[in-house]
Design an enzyme around this catalytic site. Structure first.
Site, mmCIF file in Angstrom:
data_model
loop_
_atom_site.group_PDB
_atom_site.id
_atom_site.type_symbol
_atom_site.label_atom_id
_atom_site.label_comp_id
_atom_site.label_asym_id
_atom_site.label_seq_id
_atom_site.Cartn_x
_atom_site.Cartn_y
_atom_site.Cartn_z
ATOM 1 N N ALA A 101 0.821 -1.130 0.076
ATOM 2 C CA ALA A 101 0.143 0.041 0.222
ATOM 3 C C ALA A 101 1.235 1.470 0.120
ATOM 4 C CB ALA A 101 -0.774 0.202 0.697
ATOM 5 N N ASN A 102 0.262 2.449 -0.018
ATOM 6 C CA ASN A 102 0.744 3.468 0.290
ATOM 7 C C ASN A 102 0.121 4.784 0.798
ATOM 8 O OD1 ASN A 102 -1.049 5.127 -1.784
ATOM 9 N ND2 ASN A 102 -0.782 4.066 -3.174
ATOM 10 N N ARG A 103 0.605 5.971 1.437
ATOM 11 C CA ARG A 103 0.111 6.557 2.260
ATOM 12 C C ARG A 103 -0.899 7.743 2.717
ATOM 13 N NH1 ARG A 103 4.183 6.088 6.770
ATOM 14 N NH2 ARG A 103 6.425 5.813 5.647
ATOM 15 N N SER A 104 -1.116 6.874 1.018
ATOM 16 C CA SER A 104 -2.252 8.299 0.354
ATOM 17 C C SER A 104 -3.734 7.485 1.537
ATOM 18 C CB SER A 104 -2.823 7.878 -0.901
ATOM 19 O OG SER A 104 -4.291 8.187 -1.473
ATOM 20 N N ALA B 40 -3.670 7.505 -5.391
ATOM 21 C CA ALA B 40 -2.422 7.105 -5.351
ATOM 22 C C ALA B 40 -2.716 5.231 -5.621
ATOM 23 C CB ALA B 40 -1.988 7.297 -3.737
#
Ligand code: CTP
Length: 412
Positions: free
Chosen positions: A216-219, A282
């Site tokens: 995942a990412n921090r969006s 994102a």
């Protein structure tokens, strides 16, 4: 603002035609004159007498009605109007408009006009979802025709539900007012995007490694959600396709929740056609080639597992380069940590976007997951620098810019 306007109303044959009588009444209440064309099929649902009594003038019914033809003529009928409204617009009449048929009074008047045309589609949800109708509607939107609805809800057929109900008379009137207003929106008013369909993506995607782990990412989804909310506040019909986020879905927006990039692409394609696509998600660039069906265990020999990654589909590029259903305005985002403008410029071309909203997401900026954003808008015209502002304000300004651009495109 409708006082003294002449709105030519074409009523096609569908059960929603009864709502068109109410539309005539409300347009008359606002001071408009409303010449009406009934198709032969429409007469199965509303009588010429009822429509004529409400319009306070005889309705037009047949191309070969010679007496009236000599008095008015179908060309004059559409030439004298300020705007043409087709409500309900059936699948059949939409198909005729796409192909330029002129075999009855309604289709002839629609072909003979150079005025703004607004359609309010109404049909069975399966007909609306059919690829033929989707192609046709996309073509009409590309031709610059305005559209309001259709809405989701119960259909006249028992037990049928889905998208296909004609917009309500008040919604149609708002869309008429927007279509007729020539002032470009400097700040997005409550109707700046009325009658427009917008798709927004937001949030991260989660790409499973096994049933309990993911990439995942921090969006946070804050910027995308704020854009969806601002579009809805400006009167647009909005589909928000969101990855997993903790913030609530915005009011007045159809939110489709997805996990992976693959699901996000599918949901975006299902939401087409649209006037505008804003791809703020994102999206994870890669997914694990084969996600494990069971939780991965540490190997007994202490070796580190290897994850094989494969590239995800590019949703922005798919929409930006769509052969048949490309929205009129495609907006992408570029989250960069270095060489912001060069990287974003290359994305503009590579992904077929009209604008790229570029932001610096270096950790020291606090943009990712934060409240504020400093963006630049890149397009073929150049680079616009916006000062640092709240994500909601970025959304507001972006919506005003979108509305002004669509209005300009509609009047040239
Ligand atoms: N995007 C997308 N689908 C993907 C990857 C990105 O739709 N699979 C969209 C994003 O929503 C955004 C734009 O493309 O609007 C740019 O995203 P970004 O991650 O900055 O670009 P990438 O193509 O991933 O390029 P790179 O990571 O190499 O900078």
């Amino acid at each position: 603002m409708l006082d003294g306007k002449r709105i030519l109303l074409v009523v096609a044959g569908g059960i929603a035609a009864y709502k068109s009588l109410e539309l005539i009444r409300r347009l008359k209440d606002r001071g408009a004159s409303v010449p009406v064309i009934l198709t032969p099929a429409a007469e199965a649902f509303v009588t010429p007498l009822a429509a004529g009594a409400l319009a306070n003038e005889p309705v037009h019914r047949d191309l070969f009605d010679l007496t009236r033809e000599s008095e008015i003529g179908h060309i004059r009928l559409s030439r004298e109007a300020d705007l043409l409204v087709v409500a309900p617009a059936t699948a059949d009449l939409i198909a005729k408009m796409v192909n330029g048929f002129a075999d009855d009074l309604a289709s002839t008047a629609l072909l003979a006009t150079d005025k703004l045309v607004l359609i309010a589609p109404a049909m069975n949800p399966r007909m609306w979802a059919h690829p033929a109708t989707r192609r046709n509607v996309a073509q009409l939107l590309a031709d610059g025709i305005h559209m309001v609805g259709p809405n989701a809800g119960e259909m006249a057929e028992r037990g049928e539900a889905g998208v296909g109900r004609m917009a309500e008379p008040d919604e149609i009137i708002s869309a008429i007012e927007t279509a007729l207003s020539t002032e470009p929106a400097l700040i997005a008013g409550p109707k700046a995007l009325a009658g427009r369909r917008v798709i927004v993506t937001s949030g991260p995607t989660h790409e499973p490694i096994d049933p309990v782990r993911y990439l995942a990412n921090r969006s946070s989804g804050r910027q995308g959600h704020a854009i969806a909310a601002a579009c809805a506040a400006a009167g647009a019909t909005v589909t928000l396709v969101s990855g997993p986020v903790t913030i609530p879905p915005p009011p007045g927006v159809t939110t489709v929740s997805v996990e992976t990039a693959g699901e996000m692409l599918e949901a975006v394609e299902a939401a087409l056609p649209a006037d505008v696509a804003v791809m703020a998600a994102a999206v994870a660039d890669w997914r694990v080639a084969r996600a494990a069906e069971r939780k991965l265990k540490k190997p007994a020999d202490g070796a580190s597992p290897m994850l094989e990654l494969v590239e995800n589909p590019d949703i922005l590029a798919t929409v930006g380069r769509h052969h048949t259903l490309r929205p009129r305005l495609v907006v992408g985002f570029a989250a960069e940590t270095n060489d912001l403008v060069e990287n974003a410029m290359s994305k503009l071309a590579r992904k077929g976007a009209d604008w790229i909203v570029a932001n610096d997401v270096s950790p020291e900026t606090g943009v990712m997951g934060g409240d504020a954003n400093t963006v630049r808008i890149l397009s073929a015209e150049g680079v616009e620098e916006w000062p640092k502002m709240a994500k909601e304000e970025v959304a507001e300004r972006l919506v005003a810019k979108i509305a002004a651009t669509l209005d300009q495109a509609g009047t040239t």
